[in-house]
Design a protein around this motif. Structure first.
Motif, PDB file in Angstrom:
ATOM      1  N   UNK A  61      45.444  45.807  36.418  1.00 14.89           N
ATOM      2  CA  UNK A  61      45.386  44.438  36.916  1.00 14.89           C
ATOM      3  C   UNK A  61      43.942  44.003  37.149  1.00 14.89           C
ATOM      4  N   UNK A  62      43.136  44.884  37.728  1.00 15.42           N
ATOM      5  CA  UNK A  62      41.739  44.545  37.987  1.00 15.42           C
ATOM      6  C   UNK A  62      40.970  44.344  36.690  1.00 15.42           C
ATOM      7  N   UNK A  63      41.170  45.232  35.740  1.00 16.78           N
ATOM      8  CA  UNK A  63      40.480  45.102  34.456  1.00 16.78           C
ATOM      9  C   UNK A  63      40.879  43.795  33.771  1.00 16.78           C
ATOM     10  N   UNK A  64      42.159  43.448  33.840  1.00 24.02           N
ATOM     11  CA  UNK A  64      42.625  42.194  33.249  1.00 24.02           C
ATOM     12  C   UNK A  64      41.977  40.996  33.922  1.00 24.02           C
ATOM     13  N   UNK A  65      41.897  41.007  35.243  1.00 23.22           N
ATOM     14  CA  UNK A  65      41.260  39.902  35.975  1.00 23.22           C
ATOM     15  C   UNK A  65      39.801  39.755  35.564  1.00 23.22           C
ATOM     16  N   UNK A  66      39.083  40.862  35.513  1.00 20.62           N
ATOM     17  CA  UNK A  66      37.659  40.808  35.197  1.00 20.62           C
ATOM     18  C   UNK A  66      37.423  40.299  33.776  1.00 20.62           C
ATOM     19  N   UNK A  67      38.164  40.838  32.818  1.00 20.96           N
ATOM     20  CA  UNK A  67      37.910  40.501  31.417  1.00 20.96           C
ATOM     21  C   UNK A  67      38.509  39.162  31.004  1.00 20.96           C
ATOM     22  N   UNK A  68      39.719  38.870  31.471  1.00 22.73           N
ATOM     23  CA  UNK A  68      40.429  37.697  30.985  1.00 22.73           C
ATOM     24  C   UNK A  68      40.253  36.465  31.861  1.00 22.73           C
ATOM     25  N   UNK A  69      40.249  36.628  33.168  1.00 27.06           N
ATOM     26  CA  UNK A  69      40.168  35.468  34.048  1.00 27.06           C
ATOM     27  C   UNK A  69      38.742  35.178  34.519  1.00 27.06           C
ATOM     28  N   UNK A  70      37.946  36.210  34.731  1.00 22.97           N
ATOM     29  CA  UNK A  70      36.571  36.010  35.181  1.00 22.97           C
ATOM     30  C   UNK A  70      35.565  36.135  34.041  1.00 22.97           C
ATOM     31  N   UNK A  71      36.069  36.369  32.847  1.00 19.66           N
ATOM     32  CA  UNK A  71      35.266  36.354  31.619  1.00 19.66           C
ATOM     33  C   UNK A  71      34.103  37.331  31.628  1.00 19.66           C
ATOM     34  N   UNK A  72      34.303  38.505  32.222  1.00 19.58           N
ATOM     35  CA  UNK A  72      33.322  39.577  32.060  1.00 19.58           C
ATOM     36  C   UNK A  72      33.318  40.001  30.594  1.00 19.58           C
ATOM     37  N   UNK A  73      32.158  40.295  30.051  1.00 23.21           N
ATOM     38  CA  UNK A  73      32.071  40.875  28.714  1.00 23.21           C
ATOM     39  C   UNK A  73      32.827  42.207  28.727  1.00 23.21           C
ATOM     40  N   UNK A  74      33.779  42.361  27.811  1.00 18.92           N
ATOM     41  CA  UNK A  74      34.609  43.565  27.798  1.00 18.92           C
ATOM     42  C   UNK A  74      33.779  44.832  27.693  1.00 18.92           C
ATOM     43  N   UNK A  75      32.650  44.761  26.995  1.00 20.46           N
ATOM     44  CA  UNK A  75      31.803  45.937  26.833  1.00 20.46           C
ATOM     45  C   UNK A  75      31.045  46.284  28.114  1.00 20.46           C
ATOM     46  N   UNK A  76      31.012  45.346  29.047  1.00 20.52           N
ATOM     47  CA  UNK A  76      30.303  45.586  30.305  1.00 20.52           C
ATOM     48  C   UNK A  76      31.265  45.930  31.444  1.00 20.52           C
ATOM     49  N   UNK A  77      32.519  46.180  31.112  1.00 19.15           N
ATOM     50  CA  UNK A  77      33.501  46.655  32.093  1.00 19.15           C
ATOM     51  C   UNK A  77      33.876  48.082  31.696  1.00 19.15           C
ATOM     52  N   UNK A  78      33.379  49.054  32.431  1.00 18.03           N
ATOM     53  CA  UNK A  78      33.685  50.459  32.152  1.00 18.03           C
ATOM     54  C   UNK A  78      34.804  50.916  33.078  1.00 18.03           C
ATOM     55  N   UNK A  79      35.754  51.619  32.509  1.00 18.97           N
ATOM     56  CA  UNK A  79      36.947  52.003  33.252  1.00 18.97           C
ATOM     57  C   UNK A  79      37.082  53.527  33.244  1.00 18.97           C
ATOM     58  N   UNK A  80      37.291  54.074  34.430  1.00 17.13           N
ATOM     59  CA  UNK A  80      37.467  55.522  34.594  1.00 17.13           C
ATOM     60  C   UNK A  80      38.780  55.758  35.324  1.00 17.13           C
ATOM     61  N   UNK A  81      39.483  56.815  34.932  1.00 17.61           N
ATOM     62  CA  UNK A  81      40.769  57.086  35.572  1.00 17.61           C
ATOM     63  C   UNK A  81      41.081  58.570  35.549  1.00 17.61           C
ATOM     64  N   UNK A  82      41.873  58.976  36.534  1.00 15.09           N
ATOM     65  CA  UNK A  82      42.341  60.342  36.556  1.00 15.09           C
ATOM     66  C   UNK A  82      43.319  60.602  35.442  1.00 15.09           C
ATOM     67  N   UNK A  83      44.069  59.552  35.063  1.00 19.00           N
ATOM     68  CA  UNK A  83      45.017  59.634  33.966  1.00 19.00           C
ATOM     69  C   UNK A  83      44.958  58.321  33.199  1.00 19.00           C
ATOM     70  N   UNK A  84      45.251  58.371  31.909  1.00 19.79           N
ATOM     71  CA  UNK A  84      45.323  57.148  31.123  1.00 19.79           C
ATOM     72  C   UNK A  84      44.465  57.207  29.877  1.00 19.79           C
TER      73      UNK A  84
END
Length: 332
Positions: A61-84
């Motif tokens: 949900x957070x990644x979607x908000x940042x990239x789609x609604x707040x128009x962050x450049x997708x390449x500038x949103x790095x995502x880390x997770x324990x699983x996924x």
């Protein structure tokens, strides 16, 4: 003048000063070559299947908000997770490398947003954020942030997160923690409400069509409290914010000097004007705090005696009107 007339006058002064219009949309995007926005979304070790599902929902949900609604450049949103499969492993090595890279790539006008989702711990000396493998404690996070020249928004949504505010507080930083003491160590719900508040028009208290970090923080704090109350529970978490580098922080609507920077910081990419007059900046902060208090008062109306509510509401609206009038005079 009757009480109703006083309140109508106060509402009129506030509206005349702020020019609020409901239903505005956030301004997305950013001019090429201008200040850039970066985000690190870190979902740590889940510690169980039930919580893993919730953590995945929040992260996505957070990644979607940042990239789609707040128009962050997708390449500038790095995502880390324990699983996924849609994220990098949430290890200290990967996160350290990402922050070291940002220290080289970002400048003073850029914004780096770091959000921690998952579990935290406190052993009486150090607080940690739980990762896959060795954790990162507050001292290590402090050392990783030190080389950054960019403005930083650091949001730790876990239990026992308060020591992060005390350790990471500093100039050009907004630090948000889900708890006000390390003793509040149970799983929190702040993440869900903070993510939702980033783009919820109801969080836009001054109705200027944009949601500041302070507004998102305040709305999330209020909703956390309401969720506990609806469940017949006493709140076991209270979020804190520090944006003046004094390592103290305050909760939404509380007394204190924090909030000016957060009230002027937006994640939608549009430039926010910073008042050159320190007195005007202070008045704008006071206005934001009073607006939060009025909103909280309205939320508590059903729990108050009618006369008590009317008295408190009148006082709050008059205070807000006076501050708004002073802002109008400063701007004229």
């Amino acid at each position: 003048m009757t009480r109703a007339a006083v309140v109508c006058w106060a509402l009129g002064v506030v509206a005349a000063t702020t020019g609020h219009v409901a239903g505005g949309q956030a301004t997305a995007g950013q001019a090429p070559g201008g200040p850039q926005r970066y985000a690190l979304v870190v979902a740590g070790a889940a510690g169980g299947e039930a919580y893993a599902a919730k953590l995945t929902t929040w992260r996505q949900a957070l990644v979607s908000v940042l990239r789609e609604k707040l128009a962050f450049d997708a390449e500038r949103v790095e995502v880390f997770a324990g699983e996924g499969a849609d994220a990098q492993p949430a290890t200290r090595e990967r996160i350290s490398a990402a922050l070291e890279r940002l220290a080289r790539e970002t400048g003073p006008q850029d914004l780096v947003m770091i959000v921690l989702l998952g579990h935290g711990s406190f052993d009486g000396v150090e607080a940690k954020f739980n990762l896959v493998g060795p954790d990162l404690d507050t001292n290590e996070w402090r050392d990783l942030l030190r080389p950054l020249r960019a403005r930083v928004l650091f949001v730790n949504t876990t239990g026992a997160s308060m020591p992060f505010l005390e350790r990471l507080s500093g100039p050009r930083r907004i630090i948000v923690t889900a708890t006000e003491t390390p003793a509040q160590k149970f799983d929190t719900i702040f993440a869900e409400h903070f993510i939702g508040s980033l783009t919820d028009p109801a969080a836009d208290l001054d109705k200027d069509g944009r949601i500041s970090v302070l507004e998102a923080f305040s709305a999330a704090s209020r909703r956390v409290k309401q969720q506990y109350e609806r469940g017949g529970q006493l709140p076991i978490e209270r979020a804190m914010l520090d944006d003046n580098g004094d390592r103290v922080g305050k909760w939404a609507g509380g007394e204190g000097t924090d909030g000016t920077t957060a009230a002027r910081t937006f994640l939608d990419g549009a430039e926010a004007a910073t008042p050159a007059d320190p007195a005007l900046a202070e008045l704008l902060q006071r206005q934001a705090v009073l607006q939060v208090q009025v909103d909280d008062l309205r939320a508590r109306k059903v729990l108050m005696a009618p006369d008590e509510y009317a008295k408190e509401f009148e006082r709050a609206m008059i205070d807000l009107a006076r501050v708004s009038r002073e802002i109008r005079r400063k701007k004229s």
